[in-house]
Motif scaffolding. Structure first.
Motif, PDB file in Angstrom:
ATOM      1  N   TYR A 133       0.842  -1.191   0.000  1.00  0.00           N
ATOM      2  CA  TYR A 133       0.000   0.000   0.000  1.00  0.00           C
ATOM      3  C   TYR A 133       0.881   1.246   0.000  1.00  0.00           C
ATOM      4  CZ  TYR A 133      -3.631  -3.319   1.356  1.00  0.00           C
ATOM      5  OH  TYR A 133      -4.509  -4.386   1.400  1.00  0.00           O
ATOM      6  N   ILE A 134       0.721   2.076  -1.028  1.00  0.00           N
ATOM      7  CA  ILE A 134       1.416   3.364  -1.078  1.00  0.00           C
ATOM      8  C   ILE A 134       0.437   4.398  -0.558  1.00  0.00           C
ATOM      9  CG2 ILE A 134       2.697   4.988  -2.505  1.00  0.00           C
ATOM     10  CD1 ILE A 134       3.894   2.143  -2.333  1.00  0.00           C
ATOM     11  N   ASP A 135       0.583   4.747   0.721  1.00  0.00           N
ATOM     12  CA  ASP A 135      -0.390   5.637   1.360  1.00  0.00           C
ATOM     13  C   ASP A 135       0.170   7.046   1.438  1.00  0.00           C
ATOM     14  OD1 ASP A 135      -2.648   6.573   2.595  1.00  0.00           O
ATOM     15  OD2 ASP A 135      -1.994   5.992   4.601  1.00  0.00           O
TER      16      ASP A 135
ATOM     17  N   CYS B 277       1.665   8.928  -4.814  1.00  0.00           N
ATOM     18  CA  CYS B 277       0.833   8.399  -5.903  1.00  0.00           C
ATOM     19  C   CYS B 277       0.928   9.280  -7.138  1.00  0.00           C
ATOM     20  CB  CYS B 277      -0.622   8.285  -5.445  1.00  0.00           C
ATOM     21  SG  CYS B 277      -0.877   7.070  -4.117  1.00  0.00           S
ATOM     22  N   ASP B 278       1.012  10.575  -6.942  1.00  0.00           N
ATOM     23  CA  ASP B 278       1.132  11.500  -8.074  1.00  0.00           C
ATOM     24  C   ASP B 278       2.558  11.573  -8.597  1.00  0.00           C
ATOM     25  OD1 ASP B 278      -1.558  12.140  -8.004  1.00  0.00           O
ATOM     26  OD2 ASP B 278      -1.275  13.869  -6.693  1.00  0.00           O
TER      27      ASP B 278
ATOM     28  N   VAL C 164      -3.045   4.546  -2.502  1.00  0.00           N
ATOM     29  CA  VAL C 164      -4.095   5.043  -1.616  1.00  0.00           C
ATOM     30  C   VAL C 164      -4.049   6.567  -1.615  1.00  0.00           C
ATOM     31  CG1 VAL C 164      -4.994   5.024   0.743  1.00  0.00           C
ATOM     32  CG2 VAL C 164      -3.883   2.977  -0.196  1.00  0.00           C
ATOM     33  N   THR C 165      -5.144   7.186  -1.984  1.00  0.00           N
ATOM     34  CA  THR C 165      -5.164   8.643  -2.063  1.00  0.00           C
ATOM     35  C   THR C 165      -6.089   9.294  -1.046  1.00  0.00           C
ATOM     36  OG1 THR C 165      -6.823   8.532  -3.819  1.00  0.00           O
ATOM     37  CG2 THR C 165      -4.518   8.677  -4.499  1.00  0.00           C
TER      38      THR C 165
ATOM     39  N   ILE D 257       3.137  -1.339   4.153  1.00  0.00           N
ATOM     40  CA  ILE D 257       2.595   0.010   4.014  1.00  0.00           C
ATOM     41  C   ILE D 257       3.766   0.972   3.886  1.00  0.00           C
ATOM     42  CG2 ILE D 257       1.291   1.878   5.109  1.00  0.00           C
ATOM     43  CD1 ILE D 257      -0.345  -0.258   6.571  1.00  0.00           C
ATOM     44  N   ILE D 258       3.806   1.714   2.795  1.00  0.00           N
ATOM     45  CA  ILE D 258       4.833   2.737   2.577  1.00  0.00           C
ATOM     46  C   ILE D 258       4.140   4.087   2.624  1.00  0.00           C
ATOM     47  CG2 ILE D 258       6.620   3.607   1.026  1.00  0.00           C
ATOM     48  CD1 ILE D 258       6.712   0.830  -0.267  1.00  0.00           C
TER      49      ILE D 258
END
Length: 464
Positions: A272-274, A279-280, A315-316, A333-334
């Motif tokens: 999970y890229i939180d 994300c952008d 995850v945004t 989780i990162i």
């Protein structure tokens, strides 16, 4: 007479700011936020040592907040631009600065709700509107294309290899032979995604970072260390939490996890890229192919996804971020920030630290006074959002993923000069690292200085 004043990153790792004056014109090189110790952080709120309205231009070596995060406040205080940076740095800053402002607004709101602020009401250092006002001032400069950015001051850049868009900046001063070179944050050799740092042939004055001036990246194979930690966390059924800068470190960790997964060296896990910013930022890494090294270019040409594992989830929304509290292990989780100074990582640490099945892995430098440094020191309680959180999770670190050159790599880059600079100033390091790096530079027969905050030096350029 040209002068250089050290307005930040002098005796500390963060808050990079250097004022170059020549011919009555002023260029601010970097405009970063101070992080870590309280006495340094309080400088973010202080009136700037120089009137922002009298600064002709700002130059940024790269987009990290400790090099750019003071810019919105500078603009609010009267600076009217321009801000020079590479195209990729501009694109990344357009993500980082509003995100930084939002986090500060959110922290102020949270402090007012919980009433743990010393000030009433708590205020943000700057707002999202301030951040967008700063972004509108950006003008781009390309690598190896000199540009006069103020009368008598010409800027040239080459790749620094630290993060996307990072640059080593050289300033040539008209009427003198003076050439001032700033390393910014110097990257490493032979790491994935980006090209290696590029050499500079000449400098009369060198301003060099010293983050790792007293140590080496000792892991000969950081992927092996990462694989071991992932497998240990998976076998315990816990969640591996990785605080990582949204720009640079997150993308490299994704790249390495994908490679380990493809090789069967780690199990296929949900990753999970939180971080909305991460994300952008990740697609931006794919959108600037001139920055890529050969392997990255080859993967993309073969239709591979270099920056995603088989089960990567971006995850945004805040709602989806909160749902991660219910995710059972094993999983990864990162989340940002990399030194646990703010952002969504704090919520994950508050939730995961009390459970000894979980692991927290630091993959970058942890500045003095940050939560990351305190965890690595073995503290068993940590204050998060005004409450004390017990620490039972396994705390680990891998220095080999640092995007900063260690002292050997710094000296390797310095070998690119045709002759020693007349003077070298060592910045962006803690006192022990600065002193150690200064000793190593002097062993080469160079003149080395460790400036203090607000020191001003004359640059003794001769007529060419």
């Amino acid at each position: 007479m040209a002068t250089l004043q050290f307005l930040g990153a002098a005796g500390t790792v963060t808050g990079s700011r250097f004022l170059l004056e020549h011919g009555g014109h002023r260029v601010l090189v970097e405009c970063g936020l101070f992080q870590g110790r309280k006495d340094w952080r309080e400088l973010n709120w202080a009136d700037p040592p120089v009137d922002p309205r009298r600064i002709d231009a700002v130059v940024l070596t790269h987009a990290h907040i400790d090099h750019t995060g003071g810019l919105p406040r500078l603009v609010r205080s009267g600076f009217a631009g321009p801000v020079f940076a590479t195209p990729a740095t501009r694109d990344l800053a357009a993500l980082l600065l509003p995100d930084s402002a939002y986090l500060q607004e959110e922290e102020a709101r949270y402090a007012n709700q919980r009433r743990y602020s010393k000030h009433s009401p708590a205020l943000p250092l700057y707002t999202v509107d301030d951040a967008y006002a700063a972004i509108r001032l950006f003008e781009t400069v390309d690598y190896q294309r000199p540009k006069e950015i103020a009368p008598g001051i010409t800027l040239s850049t080459v790749r620094a290899g630290h993060i996307l868009g990072s640059a080593i900046c050289a300033f040539d001063l008209s009427g003198t032979d003076e050439r001032i070179v700033f390393t910014g944050d110097l990257g490493r050799y032979g790491v994935p995604i980006l090209r290696d740092p590029e050499p500079v042939a000449r400098a009369t004055t060198l301003v060099a970072e010293s983050t790792y001036g007293d140590r080496e990246h000792r892991e000969p194979d950081p992927e092996r260390a990462l694989a071991a930690i992932v497998n240990e966390a998976s076998n315990r059924g816990g969640v591996l939490v990785i605080p990582a800068f949204a720009v640079g470190r997150t993308q490299e960790i994704l790249y390495r996890l994908r490679r380990l997964e493809d090789a069967g060296r780690i199990p296929t896990l949900d990753v999970y890229i939180d971080s909305p910013m991460a994300c952008d930022a990740t697609p931006l890494y794919l959108a600037h192919p001139t920055e890529h090294d050969v392997v990255m270019t080859s993967l993309i040409e073969r239709g591979r996804s270099p920056l995603a594992t088989e089960r990567t989830h971006f995850v945004t929304s805040a709602k989806d971020s909160k749902r991660l509290n219910a995710v059972p292990g094993p999983a990864i989780i990162i989340s940002a920030s990399g030194m646990a100074t703010g952002g969504r990582i704090l919520h994950h640490l508050a939730h995961r630290l009390p459970n000894d099945r979980n692991t927290v892995l630091f993959v970058g430098y942890q500045a003095e006074g940050t939560r990351g440094r305190r965890l690595l020191r073995g503290e068993k309680e940590l204050r998060i959002h005004g409450e004390m959180v017990g620490v039972e999770a396994d705390i680990r670190s891998i220095s080999g993923f640092s995007a900063h050159a260690d002292w050997r790599e710094m000296l390797r880059w310095m070998e690119g000069f045709e002759a020693p600079p007349r003077q070298t100033f060592l910045v962006h390091g803690e006192p022990a690292a600065l002193d150690a790096m200064a000793a190593r530079v002097r062993e080469r027969g160079w003149t080395a200085h460790v400036p203090r905050y607000l020191d001003r030096v004359e640059l003794g350029g001769n007529s060419p």
